[in-house]
Design an enzyme around this catalytic site. Structure first.
Site, PDB file in Angstrom:
ATOM      1  N   ASP A  81       5.613  10.129   6.141  1.00  0.00           N
ATOM      2  CA  ASP A  81       4.886   9.330   5.143  1.00  0.00           C
ATOM      3  C   ASP A  81       5.431   7.902   5.139  1.00  0.00           C
ATOM      4  O   ASP A  81       6.541   7.659   5.616  1.00  0.00           O
ATOM      5  CB  ASP A  81       5.040   9.952   3.747  1.00  0.00           C
ATOM      6  CG  ASP A  81       3.816   9.708   2.871  1.00  0.00           C
ATOM      7  OD1 ASP A  81       2.983   8.843   3.229  1.00  0.00           O
ATOM      8  OD2 ASP A  81       3.695  10.359   1.818  1.00  0.00           O
ATOM      9  N   THR A 106       7.757   8.906  -6.542  1.00  0.00           N
ATOM     10  CA  THR A 106       8.212   9.963  -7.453  1.00  0.00           C
ATOM     11  C   THR A 106       8.491  11.267  -6.710  1.00  0.00           C
ATOM     12  O   THR A 106       9.057  12.201  -7.262  1.00  0.00           O
ATOM     13  CB  THR A 106       7.122  10.276  -8.487  1.00  0.00           C
ATOM     14  OG1 THR A 106       5.964  10.766  -7.780  1.00  0.00           O
ATOM     15  CG2 THR A 106       6.741   9.047  -9.283  1.00  0.00           C
ATOM     16  N   GLY A 107       8.013  11.329  -5.477  1.00  0.00           N
ATOM     17  CA  GLY A 107       8.177  12.549  -4.686  1.00  0.00           C
ATOM     18  C   GLY A 107       7.011  13.518  -4.860  1.00  0.00           C
ATOM     19  O   GLY A 107       6.944  14.551  -4.176  1.00  0.00           O
ATOM     20  N   ASP A 159      17.388 -12.365 -21.916  1.00  0.00           N
ATOM     21  CA  ASP A 159      15.942 -12.430 -22.216  1.00  0.00           C
ATOM     22  C   ASP A 159      15.078 -12.017 -21.025  1.00  0.00           C
ATOM     23  O   ASP A 159      13.846 -12.096 -21.082  1.00  0.00           O
ATOM     24  CB  ASP A 159      15.555 -13.837 -22.692  1.00  0.00           C
ATOM     25  CG  ASP A 159      15.836 -14.900 -21.637  1.00  0.00           C
ATOM     26  OD1 ASP A 159      16.217 -14.535 -20.508  1.00  0.00           O
ATOM     27  OD2 ASP A 159      15.671 -16.097 -21.933  1.00  0.00           O
ATOM     28  N   ARG A 174       0.317  -0.732  -2.815  1.00  0.00           N
ATOM     29  CA  ARG A 174      -0.675   0.320  -3.114  1.00  0.00           C
ATOM     30  C   ARG A 174      -1.788  -0.197  -4.023  1.00  0.00           C
ATOM     31  O   ARG A 174      -2.787   0.464  -4.210  1.00  0.00           O
ATOM     32  CB  ARG A 174       0.026   1.538  -3.735  1.00  0.00           C
ATOM     33  CG  ARG A 174       0.843   2.310  -2.707  1.00  0.00           C
ATOM     34  CD  ARG A 174       1.556   3.480  -3.316  1.00  0.00           C
ATOM     35  NE  ARG A 174       2.587   3.042  -4.250  1.00  0.00           N
ATOM     36  CZ  ARG A 174       3.341   3.861  -4.969  1.00  0.00           C
ATOM     37  NH1 ARG A 174       3.176   5.162  -4.872  1.00  0.00           N
ATOM     38  NH2 ARG A 174       4.257   3.403  -5.780  1.00  0.00           N
ATOM     39  N   GLN A 175      -1.567  -1.398  -4.585  1.00  0.00           N
ATOM     40  CA  GLN A 175      -2.619  -1.982  -5.432  1.00  0.00           C
ATOM     41  C   GLN A 175      -3.425  -2.980  -4.599  1.00  0.00           C
ATOM     42  O   GLN A 175      -3.430  -4.174  -4.865  1.00  0.00           O
ATOM     43  CB  GLN A 175      -1.984  -2.647  -6.643  1.00  0.00           C
ATOM     44  CG  GLN A 175      -1.305  -1.631  -7.545  1.00  0.00           C
ATOM     45  CD  GLN A 175      -0.807  -2.250  -8.830  1.00  0.00           C
ATOM     46  OE1 GLN A 175      -1.455  -3.111  -9.396  1.00  0.00           O
ATOM     47  NE2 GLN A 175       0.337  -1.799  -9.301  1.00  0.00           N
ATOM     48  N   HIS A 224       1.878  -0.091   3.044  1.00  0.00           N
ATOM     49  CA  HIS A 224       1.117   1.113   2.683  1.00  0.00           C
ATOM     50  C   HIS A 224      -0.212   1.202   3.440  1.00  0.00           C
ATOM     51  O   HIS A 224      -0.551   2.241   3.989  1.00  0.00           O
ATOM     52  CB  HIS A 224       0.897   1.142   1.172  1.00  0.00           C
ATOM     53  CG  HIS A 224       0.006   2.262   0.752  1.00  0.00           C
ATOM     54  ND1 HIS A 224       0.360   3.579   0.944  1.00  0.00           N
ATOM     55  CD2 HIS A 224      -1.235   2.261   0.228  1.00  0.00           C
ATOM     56  CE1 HIS A 224      -0.633   4.341   0.528  1.00  0.00           C
ATOM     57  NE2 HIS A 224      -1.606   3.575   0.088  1.00  0.00           N
ATOM     58  N   LYS A 232      -4.859  15.419   0.825  1.00  0.00           N
ATOM     59  CA  LYS A 232      -4.300  15.213  -0.522  1.00  0.00           C
ATOM     60  C   LYS A 232      -5.362  14.583  -1.407  1.00  0.00           C
ATOM     61  O   LYS A 232      -6.071  13.685  -0.978  1.00  0.00           O
ATOM     62  CB  LYS A 232      -3.084  14.290  -0.398  1.00  0.00           C
ATOM     63  CG  LYS A 232      -2.361  14.012  -1.699  1.00  0.00           C
ATOM     64  CD  LYS A 232      -1.116  13.166  -1.454  1.00  0.00           C
ATOM     65  CE  LYS A 232      -1.417  11.685  -1.526  1.00  0.00           C
ATOM     66  NZ  LYS A 232      -0.229  10.853  -1.337  1.00  0.00           N
ATOM     67  N   GLU A 284      15.012 -13.400 -18.004  1.00  0.00           N
ATOM     68  CA  GLU A 284      14.760 -14.434 -16.980  1.00  0.00           C
ATOM     69  C   GLU A 284      15.810 -14.349 -15.871  1.00  0.00           C
ATOM     70  O   GLU A 284      16.968 -14.029 -16.129  1.00  0.00           O
ATOM     71  CB  GLU A 284      14.806 -15.825 -17.621  1.00  0.00           C
ATOM     72  CG  GLU A 284      13.628 -16.093 -18.524  1.00  0.00           C
ATOM     73  CD  GLU A 284      13.697 -17.482 -19.163  1.00  0.00           C
ATOM     74  OE1 GLU A 284      14.626 -18.254 -18.858  1.00  0.00           O
ATOM     75  OE2 GLU A 284      12.808 -17.767 -19.997  1.00  0.00           O
TER      76      GLU A 284
HETATM   77  C1  R5P Z   1       0.214   7.401  -0.842  1.00  0.00           C
HETATM   78  O1  R5P Z   1      -0.853   7.516  -0.310  1.00  0.00           O
HETATM   79  C2  R5P Z   1       1.492   7.102  -0.112  1.00  0.00           C
HETATM   80  O2  R5P Z   1       1.332   7.167   1.260  1.00  0.00           O
HETATM   81  C3  R5P Z   1       2.613   8.003  -0.562  1.00  0.00           C
HETATM   82  O3  R5P Z   1       2.336   9.319  -0.153  1.00  0.00           O
HETATM   83  C4  R5P Z   1       2.744   7.977  -2.056  1.00  0.00           C
HETATM   84  O4  R5P Z   1       2.546   6.697  -2.546  1.00  0.00           O
HETATM   85  C5  R5P Z   1       4.103   8.456  -2.481  1.00  0.00           C
HETATM   86  O5  R5P Z   1       4.192   8.420  -3.874  1.00  0.00           O
HETATM   87  P1  R5P Z   1       4.803   9.658  -4.653  1.00  0.00           P
HETATM   88  O6  R5P Z   1       6.132   9.956  -4.027  1.00  0.00           O
HETATM   89  O7  R5P Z   1       4.937   9.187  -6.074  1.00  0.00           O
HETATM   90  O8  R5P Z   1       3.852  10.793  -4.517  1.00  0.00           O
END
Ligand code: R5P
Length: 292
Positions: free
Chosen positions: A219, A224-225, A37, A95-96, A129, A191, A39
């Site tokens: 970084d 996800t890259g 379930d 990141r949140q 982050h 970016k 947990e």
């Molecule tokens: C964002 O500002 C972080 O420093 C990373 O560049 C980012 O979170 C990486 O996420 P992703 O690989 O999905 O682009």
């Protein structure tokens, strides 16, 4: 009796072993069982004694499962510990840390409150982050950086006139520090991320200085890259030589490693805050220094 007991969550067992060895501490493992379930049942393997207790666990995917495990271990450690230090090498949800779009919940703040409520006395994270996330912790908190460890690894590689690149403004200081240690130059890309779709693009700018040079993209994390791929495509168009990636936390979700390599990255080097194929840099000593 040693000064510390290290309790390892199931996501950071290797790092816990290394940390316990460096600190000369007792090591206790925990066992995680997830029921059908969803947990979690968490069991500590061994007896806890009155001591300073360090709970180490990265909250990479499955993030919520690892988070619940961490909080549960801390609450148990609190019954015995004279002090409970949470070491979260990779802090998920970091990141949140802001309400980017109206109505978004600052989940980092919720998590910070949870750490306090279960009895954490102090929290240590690695390359969070943004340090904005730490302000929500109403307990002693510190961010240690793996940048010197990563730079040391790169100092041993034979690179052609290397230049450090930050993929975005947010990572500029990290890249600058990396470049300072290696005594080489650095540039910062711009970016832009669409807050609704999550898609990223790099603002077109000419960087004449990158032509023919090996580049090191620095970084804090790869998820996800997407960010690294866009940056690499941009840099390759400007006729750089090889592109290397140095990052602290390599989550590498959704086949990211393959996609990053396809975009032209020669090698990804990350730390063992998240164990995996690319995690060639150990941060246990850096964490130990922050504890002592
Ligand atoms: C964002 O500002 C972080 O420093 C990373 O560049 C980012 O979170 C990486 O996420 P992703 O690989 O999905 O682009």
């Amino acid at each position: 009796m040693t000064k510390f007991t290290v309790i390892s969550g199931s996501s950071s067992e290797y790092l816990a072993r290394k940390l316990a060895k460096t600190l000369g501490a007792n090591l206790l493992k925990s066992q995680l069982r997830v029921f059908p379930d969803g947990e979690s049942k968490i069991t500590l393997k061994g007896n806890l004694q009155k001591n300073k207790i360090i709970v180490i666990q990265s909250t990479y995917p499955p993030v919520d499962e690892n988070l619940i495990q961490t909080l549960s271990i801390i609450s148990k450690a609190k019954e015995f510990g004279t002090e409970v230090i949470a070491v979260i090498p990779y802090m998920g949800y970091a990141r949140q840390d802001r309400e980017f779009l109206s109505g978004e919940i600052i989940t980092m703040k919720v998590i910070a409150n949870l750490f306090k409520s279960v009895g954490t006395s102090r929290i240590i994270v690695v390359d969070i982050h943004s340090v904005i996330g730490l302000k929500y912790f109403k307990i002693k908190s510190s961010n240690v950086t793996a940048i010197p460890d990563l730079a040391k690894y790169f100092s041993k590689l034979k690179l052609k006139n290397p230049l450090v690149v930050s993929p975005d403004q947010g990572g500029k200081e990290r890249a600058k520090e990396f470049a300072r240690i290696l005594k080489i130059g650095h540039i910062t890309l711009e970016k832009q991320r669409d807050r609704k779709t999550g898609k990223v693009k790099i603002k077109a700018t000419n960087f004449d200085e990158i032509r023919g040079r090996d580049l090191i993209l620095v970084d804090d994390m790869i998820s996800t890259g997407g960010s690294i791929i866009k940056a690499t495509e941009f840099l390759k168009k400007q006729k750089c030589n090889r592109v290397f990636v140095a990052c602290t936390h390599a989550l590498l979700r959704n086949n990211a490693e393959k996609k990053i390599k396809k975009a032209g990255v020669t090698k990804i080097i990350s730390t063992n805050t998240i164990p995996g194929k690319t995690s060639l840099v150990d941060v246990s000593e850096t964490i130990a220094k922050a504890i002592m």
